[in-house]
Design a protein around this motif. Structure first.
Motif, mmCIF file in Angstrom:
data_model
loop_
_atom_site.group_PDB
_atom_site.id
_atom_site.type_symbol
_atom_site.label_atom_id
_atom_site.label_comp_id
_atom_site.label_asym_id
_atom_site.label_seq_id
_atom_site.Cartn_x
_atom_site.Cartn_y
_atom_site.Cartn_z
ATOM 1 N N ILE A 280 0.851 -1.199 0.000
ATOM 2 C CA ILE A 280 0.000 0.000 0.000
ATOM 3 C C ILE A 280 0.885 1.247 0.000
ATOM 4 C CG2 ILE A 280 -1.639 1.374 1.339
ATOM 5 C CD1 ILE A 280 -3.037 -1.066 2.175
ATOM 6 N N TRP A 281 0.556 2.188 -0.877
ATOM 7 C CA TRP A 281 1.281 3.456 -0.983
ATOM 8 C C TRP A 281 0.410 4.655 -0.638
ATOM 9 C CZ3 TRP A 281 6.453 3.973 -2.846
ATOM 10 C CH2 TRP A 281 7.063 2.751 -3.199
ATOM 11 N N ASN A 282 -0.896 4.505 -0.731
ATOM 12 C CA ASN A 282 -1.795 5.629 -0.507
ATOM 13 C C ASN A 282 -1.745 6.088 0.947
ATOM 14 O OD1 ASN A 282 -4.227 7.380 -0.939
ATOM 15 N ND2 ASN A 282 -5.109 5.902 0.484
ATOM 16 N N GLU A 283 -1.504 7.382 1.166
ATOM 17 C CA GLU A 283 -1.402 7.947 2.513
ATOM 18 C C GLU A 283 -2.613 8.793 2.882
ATOM 19 O OE1 GLU A 283 2.301 10.062 2.477
ATOM 20 O OE2 GLU A 283 3.501 8.241 2.772
ATOM 21 N N TRP A 288 -8.853 5.236 2.735
ATOM 22 C CA TRP A 288 -8.686 4.067 3.569
ATOM 23 C C TRP A 288 -9.922 3.839 4.447
ATOM 24 C CZ3 TRP A 288 -6.907 -0.452 4.506
ATOM 25 C CH2 TRP A 288 -7.008 -0.992 5.790
ATOM 26 N N THR A 308 3.739 -2.067 3.779
ATOM 27 C CA THR A 308 3.965 -0.736 3.223
ATOM 28 C C THR A 308 5.392 -0.273 3.505
ATOM 29 O OG1 THR A 308 3.190 1.573 3.235
ATOM 30 C CG2 THR A 308 3.124 0.382 5.329
ATOM 31 N N SER A 310 5.756 2.973 3.983
ATOM 32 C CA SER A 310 5.495 4.280 4.583
ATOM 33 C C SER A 310 4.990 4.164 6.015
ATOM 34 C CB SER A 310 4.458 5.036 3.735
ATOM 35 O OG SER A 310 3.948 6.146 4.418
ATOM 36 N N VAL A 313 1.474 5.573 6.141
ATOM 37 C CA VAL A 313 0.432 4.607 5.776
ATOM 38 C C VAL A 313 0.065 3.763 6.999
ATOM 39 C CG1 VAL A 313 -0.064 2.515 4.445
ATOM 40 C CG2 VAL A 313 0.978 4.485 3.322
ATOM 41 N N THR A 317 -3.678 3.604 8.660
ATOM 42 C CA THR A 317 -4.468 2.375 8.566
ATOM 43 C C THR A 317 -4.735 1.701 9.900
ATOM 44 O OG1 THR A 317 -2.447 1.108 8.133
ATOM 45 C CG2 THR A 317 -3.713 1.862 6.212
#
Length: 374
Positions: A280-283, A288, A308, A310, A313, A317
């Motif tokens: 997962i890259w989406n921050e 989410w 991830t 990050s 992230v 999450t």
């Protein structure tokens, strides 16, 4: 199609150019300027590829332009590979840091890639190709997230791993199994999210694969699902892929989001499940949370593993502390290196020449052999 191929090569090439500029050339700013110029040129060309693809259907001139671009990208990528290989070879043989030999990328003294004039020819070819953008009236466009070539930028992962592929990590395996199987978990939520965080190449996916396939995990969870998220965090796509992981069949592409979420909750609600959301890259928290709401119907003891690079992230999450994956020990790093690098295994691994080069390479791979993060 020519455009899709060209896009993929352009992405790889820009990545390599960035990598060389950041990690290999040090203070050689003249060389860096050449690389940056080429990167900007390719990025400009990349922006018109979608328009070129559409127009190539009816225009032979644009179709020829695309083929010329594809060939130039292949040649530039090959040349960069040669530059990196030769620079590393010279550095290892001499024991010195990279010196001015990397400047030969664009100079007439380049002896190791495609002849004396290849560097200059590639610069000229891209300058010519960029110059034709105006003549062909190609328009810059943003690539939509649904395009198949954007999804190819990073690898697609799967749930299987051979036991022989996991070297070391005994402590990490035990710790993660405990997080997945522990009954007394201090949380009000039925579904606990366990983030695994670490830089690229440390083995986050391999570790997730190991616990996913562990016999105790198989017995503990009535339902196991694996989804590779990668570049594009699209809730509808992720939901469809979770359903596909359960049913082994892709849902109808014409279904609306409301129909998909009904199918998803029908499959997971009331069950103790394990879901791996890999890479997962989406921050952005909003996307989410939109997905998370659909996943909270599992019974107490359900787990979601998020892998991830990050820390942000991980924070977005999960309320739990992330499991931060550290580098391998020196001995385990050397074992892994021998498994990958030495074709003849024992013979190569006892050859003094190979041993010396291998040791120097491992010293450069600090994140692999040392517990060192940035």
């Amino acid at each position: 199609m020519a455009e899709a191929i060209a896009f993929d090569i352009a992405v790889r090439l820009i990545t390599k150019l960035s990598s060389i500029a950041l990690s290999q050339i040090g203070q050689l700013w003249n060389f860096k300027d050449d690389l940056d110029d080429l990167k900007r040129t390719i990025a400009r060309i990349q922006a018109v590829l979608l328009d070129a693809e559409e127009r190539s259907v009816t225009s032979n001139v644009v179709k020829v332009w695309l083929h010329e671009l594809k060939d130039a990208l292949y040649d530039a990528e090959d040349l960069l590979d040669d530059v990196q290989t030769e620079a590393l070879r010279k550095d290892l043989m001499s024991g010195n840091k990279l010196t001015k030999e990397v400047r030969v990328f664009f100079s007439s003294s380049n002896q190791f890639a495609y002849g004396l004039k290849m560097g200059g020819k590639i610069k000229a070819r891209f300058a010519f190709i960029q110059g034709q953008i105006s003549e062909l009236k190609l328009v810059e466009r943003d690539l939509p997230v649904e395009t198949p070539f954007t999804a190819k930028r990073r690898r697609q992962t799967h749930s299987f791993v051979g036991k022989e592929e996991i070297i070391g990590r005994d402590g990490d395996k035990a710790a993660l199994l405990k997080l997945l199987l522990e009954k007394e978990f201090q949380s009000e939520e039925n579904v606990i999210i366990v983030p695994i965080v670490g830089i690229g190449g440390l083995g986050k996916t391999a570790l997730a694969q190991f616990v996913y396939n562990h016999e105790r995990v198989k017995d503990h969870f009535g339902l196991r699902m694996w989804v590779c998220v990668s570049d594009v965090f699209d809730v509808k796509t992720i939901v469809a892929n979770i359903i596909k992981s359960v049913t082994h069949q892709a849902p109808n592409q014409n279904l609306e989001m409301d129909q998909l979420q009904t199918q998803l909750r029908d499959k997971i609600d009331g069950k103790k499940y394990l879901l791996v959301l890999d890479d997962i890259w989406n921050e952005e928290g909003e996307q989410w949370f939109s997905l998370k709401k659909l996943l909270m119907g599992g019974t107490r003891g359900s787990r979601i593993i998020v892998t991830t690079r990050s820390h942000r992230v991980a924070k977005v999450t999960s309320k739990c502390q992330p499991y931060v994956l550290e580098g391998l020990s020196d001995d385990d790093a050397w074992s892994l290196f021998k498994q990958i690098a030495f074709e003849q295994r024992y013979a190569d691994s006892t050859n003094p020449f190979f041993l010396e080069i291998g040791t120097q390479i491992l010293e450069r791979c600090g994140s692999l052999s040392h517990k060192d993060y940035s």
